[in-house]
Design a protein around this motif. Structure first.
Motif, short mmCIF file in Angstrom:
data_model
loop_
_atom_site.label_atom_id
_atom_site.label_comp_id
_atom_site.label_asym_id
_atom_site.label_seq_id
_atom_site.Cartn_x
_atom_site.Cartn_y
_atom_site.Cartn_z
N MET A 53 44.36 -0.24 -30.60
CA MET A 53 44.47 -0.47 -29.17
C MET A 53 45.06 0.78 -28.53
N VAL A 54 44.38 1.30 -27.51
CA VAL A 54 44.89 2.41 -26.72
C VAL A 54 44.83 1.98 -25.27
N ALA A 55 45.95 2.01 -24.59
CA ALA A 55 46.02 1.51 -23.22
C ALA A 55 45.04 2.24 -22.30
N GLY A 56 44.37 1.47 -21.47
CA GLY A 56 43.47 2.04 -20.48
C GLY A 56 42.12 2.46 -20.99
N ARG A 57 41.83 2.14 -22.26
CA ARG A 57 40.55 2.55 -22.85
C ARG A 57 39.61 1.36 -23.08
N GLY A 58 39.93 0.20 -22.54
CA GLY A 58 39.04 -0.95 -22.66
C GLY A 58 39.11 -1.68 -23.98
N PHE A 59 40.16 -1.50 -24.75
CA PHE A 59 40.30 -2.20 -26.03
C PHE A 59 40.55 -3.68 -25.79
N ALA A 60 39.94 -4.51 -26.63
CA ALA A 60 40.02 -5.96 -26.46
C ALA A 60 41.43 -6.49 -26.62
N LEU A 61 42.28 -5.79 -27.38
CA LEU A 61 43.64 -6.27 -27.61
C LEU A 61 44.60 -5.93 -26.47
N GLU A 62 44.19 -5.12 -25.53
CA GLU A 62 45.13 -4.66 -24.51
C GLU A 62 45.75 -5.80 -23.70
N PRO A 63 45.00 -6.85 -23.28
CA PRO A 63 45.65 -7.92 -22.51
C PRO A 63 46.82 -8.57 -23.24
N LEU A 64 46.71 -8.74 -24.56
CA LEU A 64 47.82 -9.33 -25.30
C LEU A 64 49.03 -8.39 -25.31
N PHE A 65 48.77 -7.10 -25.44
CA PHE A 65 49.87 -6.13 -25.39
C PHE A 65 50.49 -6.11 -24.00
N ARG A 66 49.66 -6.23 -22.97
CA ARG A 66 50.19 -6.30 -21.61
C ARG A 66 51.09 -7.53 -21.42
N GLN A 67 50.72 -8.60 -22.06
CA GLN A 67 51.56 -9.80 -22.02
C GLN A 67 52.91 -9.52 -22.67
N GLY A 68 52.88 -8.76 -23.77
CA GLY A 68 54.12 -8.38 -24.44
C GLY A 68 55.03 -7.56 -23.55
N VAL A 69 54.45 -6.67 -22.74
CA VAL A 69 55.24 -5.88 -21.78
C VAL A 69 55.84 -6.81 -20.72
N ALA A 70 55.00 -7.71 -20.21
CA ALA A 70 55.46 -8.62 -19.15
C ALA A 70 56.61 -9.50 -19.62
N GLU A 71 56.61 -9.86 -20.89
CA GLU A 71 57.66 -10.74 -21.42
C GLU A 71 58.86 -9.96 -21.95
N GLY A 72 58.85 -8.65 -21.83
CA GLY A 72 59.98 -7.84 -22.25
C GLY A 72 60.04 -7.56 -23.74
N LEU A 73 58.96 -7.88 -24.47
CA LEU A 73 58.93 -7.59 -25.90
C LEU A 73 58.59 -6.13 -26.17
N LEU A 74 57.80 -5.54 -25.31
CA LEU A 74 57.35 -4.16 -25.46
C LEU A 74 57.68 -3.36 -24.22
N SER A 75 57.73 -2.05 -24.37
CA SER A 75 57.80 -1.15 -23.22
C SER A 75 56.40 -0.63 -22.93
N GLU A 76 56.21 -0.07 -21.76
CA GLU A 76 54.90 0.47 -21.40
C GLU A 76 54.47 1.56 -22.39
N GLY A 77 55.43 2.36 -22.85
CA GLY A 77 55.10 3.44 -23.79
C GLY A 77 54.59 2.95 -25.12
N ASP A 78 54.91 1.71 -25.50
CA ASP A 78 54.44 1.16 -26.77
C ASP A 78 52.93 0.94 -26.77
N LEU A 79 52.33 0.92 -25.58
CA LEU A 79 50.89 0.67 -25.48
C LEU A 79 50.07 1.95 -25.57
N ARG A 80 50.75 3.08 -25.71
CA ARG A 80 50.04 4.36 -25.74
C ARG A 80 49.07 4.42 -26.91
#
Length: 464
Positions: free
Chosen positions: A232-259
């Motif tokens: 998963m690479v943020a902003g590249r259309g990967f199917a897993l990105e929405p779940l990672f975005r949910q992790g950011v929203a819930e405070g489990l991840l930082s935005e940089g973790d999605l790089r």
């Protein structure tokens, strides 16, 4: 019998061994070089700061080997045979990757080296390099001729003597100590992004795969069987990105973790995956000790976040646990020597051939850029390749030094192609043939004919 010593700044440092060849760095390039030297009858020692050969492949858990479609030299074939015989490495039948368990690869390197009469000095860090006797800084001939490596060990400082030196350190440590000019980073001085890999166990890989496929994730062609790869690479259309975005929203991840996120299966280890992340973009220049140390601290925190997120949110990871964090930072690029020839991206584009070409490469220009994210220059088809000439392994200022691995003489972009494990194994193999020619002829590596080196390499270790 009194032990021979060398004067080093007024200190009598014991010489613990004299060899035809000393290799600094036991990564894939250095191990392959030493294995070839030993198999051709030279006395050789590898000096490595870790407790296992393999460098990034073992100590930074950089697995699997990326796919290539070119002919390789003989040491590569020996390594693959040993790995596959162990049952802890294999081809997956779909991709061209060679999958391996990192510690098994390290044991294969060690067995091939010591079984051929070579030696390894573990837990040893290069401190300095000394010229041959009679050549001080005022009278030193040009080019320099090196004679002793000063090495820090549990014993204290010791010296290793050798007729030919090989820098396989990855960071051009020996070359820089010897005064070889180097470059680092892109035109702005920024290095490729570093990573710190980790492994997790207790994963239900089938459930993870099924979830990815249910999202329409087509990243991995491995739709069944033991092996699986996910990314998963943020902003590249990967199917897993929405779940990672949910992790950011819930405070489990930082935005940089999605790089950057990537995971691979590990042979012989059901339920275990190796993770090619987190990226550490804050480490813009990785050429300072404090910078690398701070990056590792940052990466440890990111790994903790990723592991918690995966357990909490990712199907298949509910019972997972952290197995280990690599003890070695994953450095894609740092210093590169200014050799007799600098390989360029233009050589990639024209599929360059050379009279002294020793190694074939076909991996794309694969830059993990600080400012531009992932930059890929593709274009090769199976059967296409460029050659890496002998002149990239030697530098004008030192007569008896060879350099192999990711720090050979290339441009920043071209280095992003030559750095993969199969290619650097072939570099080491060919350099081992050059060492043998030098020792047997009495001609230092800098003065050897590259055409003759190629002829000798093709005879001793033909491409196959």
């Amino acid at each position: 019998m009194t032990q021979r010593t060398v004067d080093y700044g007024g200190r009598a440092v014991p010489v613990i061994g004299a060899y035809d060849v000393a290799v600094v760095g036991g990564g894939s390039a250095g191990s392959a070089c030493a294995i070839r030297c030993a198999q051709l009858g030279l006395s050789v020692v590898v000096i490595d700061r870790y407790a296992m050969l393999g460098g990034s492949a073992t100590n930074a858990t950089v697995c699997p080997m990326m796919p290539t479609h070119v002919a390789h030299r003989g040491v590569f074939a020996q390594i693959e045979r040993e790995l596959r015989a162990s049952g802890e490495a294999t081809r997956d039948g779909t991709t061209a990757m060679l999958w391996f368990a990192p510690e098994r690869l390290g044991m294969v390197y060690e067995r091939l080296l010591t079984g051929s009469g070579g030696e390894v000095l573990y837990d040893a860090t290069l401190v300095d390099v000394l010229d041959a006797p009679g050549a001080d800084s005022a009278t030193r001939p040009a080019p320099r001729r090196l004679r002793h490596l000063v090495v820090m060990t549990a014993q204290g400082m010791v010296c290793v003597e050798a007729g030919v030196m090989v820098d396989a350190s990855g960071d051009a440590v020996l070359a820089r100590l010897a005064g070889v000019p180097t470059r680092s980073g892109d035109e702005a001085g920024a290095n490729q992004v570093c990573s710190l890999r980790f492994t997790m166990g207790g994963i239900d890989v089938d459930a993870y795969r099924d979830y990815c496929l249910s999202l329409g994730d087509e990243f991995s062609p491995l739709k069944s069987g033991f092996f699986f790869e996910s990314a998963m690479v943020a902003g590249r259309g990967f199917a897993l990105e929405p779940l990672f975005r949910q992790g950011v929203a819930e405070g489990l991840l930082s935005e940089g973790d999605l790089r950057y996120y990537q995971a691979f299966s590990v042979p012989g280890k059901p339920g275990v995956m190796a993770f090619n992340c987190p990226h550490i973009p804050s480490l813009v220049s990785n050429t300072t000790a404090r910078g690398r140390s701070a990056a590792i601290v940052e990466a440890h925190a990111a790994i903790d976040r990723l592991a918690r997120f995966l357990r909490a949110k990712m199907p298949g990871f509910g019972s997972s646990f952290l197995v280990g964090v690599a003890p070695m930072l994953g450095v894609r690029e740092s210093w590169r020597i200014d050799g007799v020839y600098r390989l360029t991206e233009q050589d990639y584009a024209r599929q360059a051939r050379f009279d002294d070409g020793l190694v074939r490469g076909d991996w794309f220009i694969d830059v993990h850029s600080q400012s531009k994210g992932l930059f890929h220059q593709k274009g090769y088809q199976p059967g296409d390749y460029y050659e890496i000439p002998y002149r990239c392994f030697i530098a004008p200022r030192v007569s008896n030094l060879l350099v192999v691995g990711r720090c050979i003489s290339t441009t920043f972009l071209m280095q992003a192609s030559v750095r993969i494990i199969p290619t650097v194994i072939d570099m080491g193999d060919a350099a081992g043939c050059a060492c043998t020619l030098s020792v047997n002829s009495g001609v230092p590596p800098l003065a050897l004919s590259g055409v003759e080196v190629r002829r000798c390499a093709d005879a001793a270790s033909p491409l196959e």
